[in-house]
Design an enzyme around this catalytic site. Structure first.
Site, PDB file in Angstrom:
ATOM      1  N   GLU A   1      -2.702  -1.674  -5.109  1.00 13.32           N
ATOM      2  CA  GLU A   1      -3.998  -1.113  -5.501  1.00 13.32           C
ATOM      3  C   GLU A   1      -3.914  -0.436  -6.856  1.00 13.32           C
ATOM      4  OE1 GLU A   1      -6.249   1.265  -2.723  1.00 13.32           O
ATOM      5  OE2 GLU A   1      -6.692  -0.487  -1.507  1.00 13.32           O
TER       6      GLU A   1
ATOM      7  N   ASP B   1      -2.000   1.279   7.136  1.00 15.07           N
ATOM      8  CA  ASP B   1      -1.314   1.002   5.862  1.00 15.07           C
ATOM      9  C   ASP B   1      -0.856  -0.451   5.779  1.00 15.07           C
ATOM     10  OD1 ASP B   1      -0.653   4.176   5.153  1.00 15.07           O
ATOM     11  OD2 ASP B   1      -0.624   3.680   7.276  1.00 15.07           O
TER      12      ASP B   1
ATOM     13  N   ASP C   1       0.867  -1.183   0.000  1.00 12.47           N
ATOM     14  CA  ASP C   1       0.000   0.000   0.000  1.00 12.47           C
ATOM     15  C   ASP C   1       0.904   1.234   0.000  1.00 12.47           C
ATOM     16  OD1 ASP C   1      -2.244   1.644   0.192  1.00 12.47           O
ATOM     17  OD2 ASP C   1      -2.170   1.655   2.375  1.00 12.47           O
TER      18      ASP C   1
END
Lengths: 158, 158
Positions: free
Chosen positions: A67, A140, A7
């Site tokens: 992502e 995170d 992330d």
């Protein structure tokens, strides 16, 4: 099969490494690369890049899950996150590690079964799925594990 | 004093190297790193990173000048450009090259004296200032030279 979820962020880049053995997932290792504000942006990017390279060397993942570009934010945030994402993808390319991307919606649905799940619910499910004693901190790190778990489910389905 | 200006982009990263000797500017070398769409994003970032490293090795600049994060765009574009900017800043950090940033407004004012100058006017001024026979192509290359010229003016004033 070993999956590294990442992330990206300039201040905090969460990461989580997951192992799939038969139908069992275990969290192999996880953490967060933090860089302080008083460093120049280029030095912070260098720390993130070296951090991810070291994690790839140690964890020896088969794939890096990250992502998808997100669009529901302002341009300044997107640019800052983009810079961190860039050096992470570079590290993957240099290690010849395949990259797979998931949208935030795919991650929420995979982990909780619900596209509008809140951070807390995602955290609880990650704790349960990976047999952890507590929800990993900071967020995170949990988010990185959630991306890795999403790839693990998707891989199992195939 | 040798200045490397860079205009980051995933498809085209323009670059231009400028030399200041006494009060005279000369364009040392310029060009554009192009990556094709059918490559994965991580391979494209790797090409940009290796390209910039090679240019730093050849041109031996004293400073890298790049545009400030810009905010007048959508988040998707900002994220994509951010990724390219990230690997360029990483290359600078690894080569211990100082980084200096200018806003698009600063660049236009420095090069043309006018904050609303159009691309064509910037191109004409770059051609004149650097004693070039034609306006460099593509626009990304001219933009990179314009950033380098902005730093050259700013350096001269100091």
């Amino acid at each position: 099969m070993q999956i590294l979820g990442v992330d990206p962020g300039i201040g905090r880049t969460g990461w989580g490494s997951i192992k799939i053995q038969s139908s069992h997932f275990t969290s192999h290792n996880f953490g967060c690369i933090e860089t302080v504000k008083d460093l120049s942006i280029e030095v912070r990017l260098e720390r993130i890049y070296q951090g991810i390279l070291a994690i790839i060397n140690t964890e020896k993942p088969d794939v890096l899950a990250i992502e998808e570009l997100f669009f529901n934010t302002n341009a300044k945030t997107a640019m800052v996150v983009g810079q961190a994402r860039g050096v992470i993808l570079l590290a993957a390319a240099q290690k010849q590690l395949p990259v797979t991307v998931y949208t935030p919606l795919q991650v929420k649905i995979a982990v909780t079964g619900y596209g509008r799940a809140e951070k807390r619910q995602v955290g609880q499910m990650i704790k349960t799925i990976l047999h952890l004693e507590t929800i990993p901190k900071p967020d995170d790190t949990t988010d990185a594990l959630a991306i890795a778990v999403t790839h693990a489910f998707s891989y199992k389905m195939k």
